[in-house]
Write an enzyme that holds these catalytic residues in place. Structure first.
Site, PDB file in Angstrom:
ATOM      1  N   GLU A  61       0.700  -1.318   0.034  1.00 16.85           N
ATOM      2  CA  GLU A  61       0.072   0.058  -0.041  1.00 16.85           C
ATOM      3  C   GLU A  61       0.866   1.044   0.269  1.00 16.85           C
ATOM      4  O   GLU A  61       2.154   1.385   0.706  1.00 16.85           O
ATOM      5  CB  GLU A  61      -0.720   0.125   1.380  1.00 16.85           C
ATOM      6  CG  GLU A  61      -1.708   1.183   1.605  1.00 16.85           C
ATOM      7  CD  GLU A  61      -2.721   1.016   2.913  1.00 16.85           C
ATOM      8  OE1 GLU A  61      -2.185   0.114   3.669  1.00 16.85           O
ATOM      9  OE2 GLU A  61      -3.423   1.723   3.130  1.00 16.85           O
ATOM     10  N   LYS A 132      -9.520   2.153  -1.924  1.00 14.40           N
ATOM     11  CA  LYS A 132      -9.706   1.609  -0.441  1.00 14.40           C
ATOM     12  C   LYS A 132     -11.085   2.101   0.068  1.00 14.40           C
ATOM     13  O   LYS A 132     -11.359   3.354   0.389  1.00 14.40           O
ATOM     14  CB  LYS A 132      -8.571   2.105   0.582  1.00 14.40           C
ATOM     15  CG  LYS A 132      -8.607   1.102   1.636  1.00 14.40           C
ATOM     16  CD  LYS A 132      -7.151   1.600   2.569  1.00 14.40           C
ATOM     17  CE  LYS A 132      -7.161   0.899   3.909  1.00 14.40           C
ATOM     18  NZ  LYS A 132      -5.970   1.248   4.347  1.00 14.40           N
ATOM     19  N   CYS A 165      -5.305  -3.384   2.671  1.00 13.56           N
ATOM     20  CA  CYS A 165      -4.819  -3.533   3.971  1.00 13.56           C
ATOM     21  C   CYS A 165      -6.177  -3.575   4.932  1.00 13.56           C
ATOM     22  O   CYS A 165      -6.674  -4.827   5.128  1.00 13.56           O
ATOM     23  CB  CYS A 165      -4.022  -2.262   4.226  1.00 13.56           C
ATOM     24  SG  CYS A 165      -3.016  -2.503   6.003  1.00 13.56           S
ATOM     25  N   VAL A 192      -0.106  -2.146  10.796  1.00 19.69           N
ATOM     26  CA  VAL A 192       0.578  -1.606  12.175  1.00 19.69           C
ATOM     27  C   VAL A 192       0.051  -2.263  13.272  1.00 19.69           C
ATOM     28  O   VAL A 192       0.594  -2.073  14.466  1.00 19.69           O
ATOM     29  CB  VAL A 192       0.226  -0.058  12.227  1.00 19.69           C
ATOM     30  CG1 VAL A 192       1.142   0.789  11.231  1.00 19.69           C
ATOM     31  CG2 VAL A 192      -1.047   0.225  12.174  1.00 19.69           C
ATOM     32  N   MET A 193      -1.107  -3.054  13.186  1.00 17.03           N
ATOM     33  CA  MET A 193      -1.409  -3.871  14.053  1.00 17.03           C
ATOM     34  C   MET A 193      -0.943  -5.001  14.041  1.00 17.03           C
ATOM     35  O   MET A 193      -0.967  -5.894  13.205  1.00 17.03           O
ATOM     36  CB  MET A 193      -3.049  -3.974  14.098  1.00 17.03           C
ATOM     37  CG  MET A 193      -3.854  -2.698  14.342  1.00 17.03           C
ATOM     38  SD  MET A 193      -5.519  -2.887  14.528  1.00 17.03           S
ATOM     39  CE  MET A 193      -5.835  -2.913  12.950  1.00 17.03           C
TER      40      MET A 193
HETATM   41  C1  ACM Z   1      -4.093  -0.214   7.137  1.00 11.73           C
HETATM   42  O1  ACM Z   1      -5.133  -0.159   6.700  1.00 11.73           O
HETATM   43  N1  ACM Z   1      -3.010   0.539   6.576  1.00 11.73           N
HETATM   44  C2  ACM Z   1      -3.683  -0.469   8.533  1.00 11.73           C
END
Ligand code: ACM
Length: 286
Positions: A61, A132, A165, A192-193
């Site tokens: 991404e 997205k 993502c 990031v999680m």
């Molecule tokens: C994300 O959607 N970049 C965590």
């Protein structure tokens, strides 16, 4: 983290039964973009892709811009029109030279909006764009929510569906792509999680009977007082949920595996059960 010639390349051994089915090489680039250095990031992604040979590559991404924006003007200055922008055009040139398809996450400018998008390009040029739908955290400050349907494109060897993502948190995204015929779900990411997506994408693969390719980034960005650590562990999962390959948490690398896309066409689990035919849509609240 270490940077430079840290390139791990994994190619699965040739299959002894190759003549009996059409195989395909699919791969991802796990990299650490440097914020705002679009040309450098593009070049580096191309160097990594050039180390292997794949029919389909997936990049992370926002691979060309980096992730942690701090002002609307910054997003607007770095976003590009699709397909006319220079990054999409460069990816098309690379796809023509290497005879491959590429899915890559980009910041897209369109009229007065900016989207967190992904493109699919190939030797014939631009094929699809996805904006997205499920924006994560502060992305809601910078990007407009997606307004394009989840796309599925036949690239010759297989049908490829795109999500980005945080879409992994919503099983409806992968299900919609599957109902539209996707056999490989590609998933550019900036995760990031910790751990979640590596688990959920295995579930998405099993429940839909598809291959999934998550191309995550590594490294960190500290452009505000909130440091973001990106978790790596990009992976490719088979329709039965096997992790065919998973990268490290912190290394930049290009990885390719050989698959048989036909494995995603048979949705049956046993003579009585089929993942799609057994759905009871009259009982679902969606
Ligand atoms: C994300 O959607 N970049 C965590």
């Amino acid at each position: 983290m270490a940077r430079g010639p840290l390139i791990g390349l994994l190619i699965s051994p040739p299959c002894p039964f190759k003549l009996s089915f059409i195989t395909m090489h699919i791969g991802y680039v796990q990299m650490e973009p440097i914020f705002g250095e679009v040309e450098r990031n593009l070049h580096y992604a191309e160097v990594l892709m050039g180390k292997g040979k794949a029919d389909l590559w997936v990049l992370p991404e926002l691979f060309a811009t980096g992730y942690q924006f701090t002002a609307q003007e910054e997003v607007a200055a770095l976003a590009e029109p699709i397909p006319k922008g220079s990054t999409t055009q460069a990816l098309i040139s690379f796809a023509r030279k290497q005879l491959c398809h590429i899915v890559a996450g980009l910041a897209e400018s369109h009229e007065s909006n900016v989207y967190n998008s992904a493109v699919l390009v190939g030797p014939s040029g631009f094929l699809a764009r996805y904006r997205k739908v499920h924006l994560f955290s502060e992305e809601k400050r910078w990007f407009s929510p997606g307004d394009t349907p989840f796309p599925v494109v036949d690239v010759g060897e297989a049908k490829v569906g795109i999500m980005i993502c945080f879409d992994h948190f919503f099983p409806e995204a992968a299900r919609t792509l599957t109902l539209r015929g996707a056999e490989i779900i590609v998933h550019p990411a900036n995760l990031v999680m910790p751990v979640y997506a590596q688990l959920t994408m295995r579930a998405r693969a099993i429940e839909n009977g598809v291959f999934t390719v998550t191309a995550n980034r590594v490294g960190s960005e500290a452009r505000t007082d909130k440091t973001l650590h990106f978790t790596g562990e990009s992976q490719i999962v088979s329709p039965s949920g096997d992790v065919l390959v998973r990268s490290s948490k912190d290394k930049e690398e290009a990885t390719v595996v050989e698959i048989d896309p036909a494995a995603a066409r048979d949705k049956s689990l046993n003579p009585y059960n089929d993942r799609l035919a057994d759905r009871r849509v009259d009982f679902y609240d969606i």
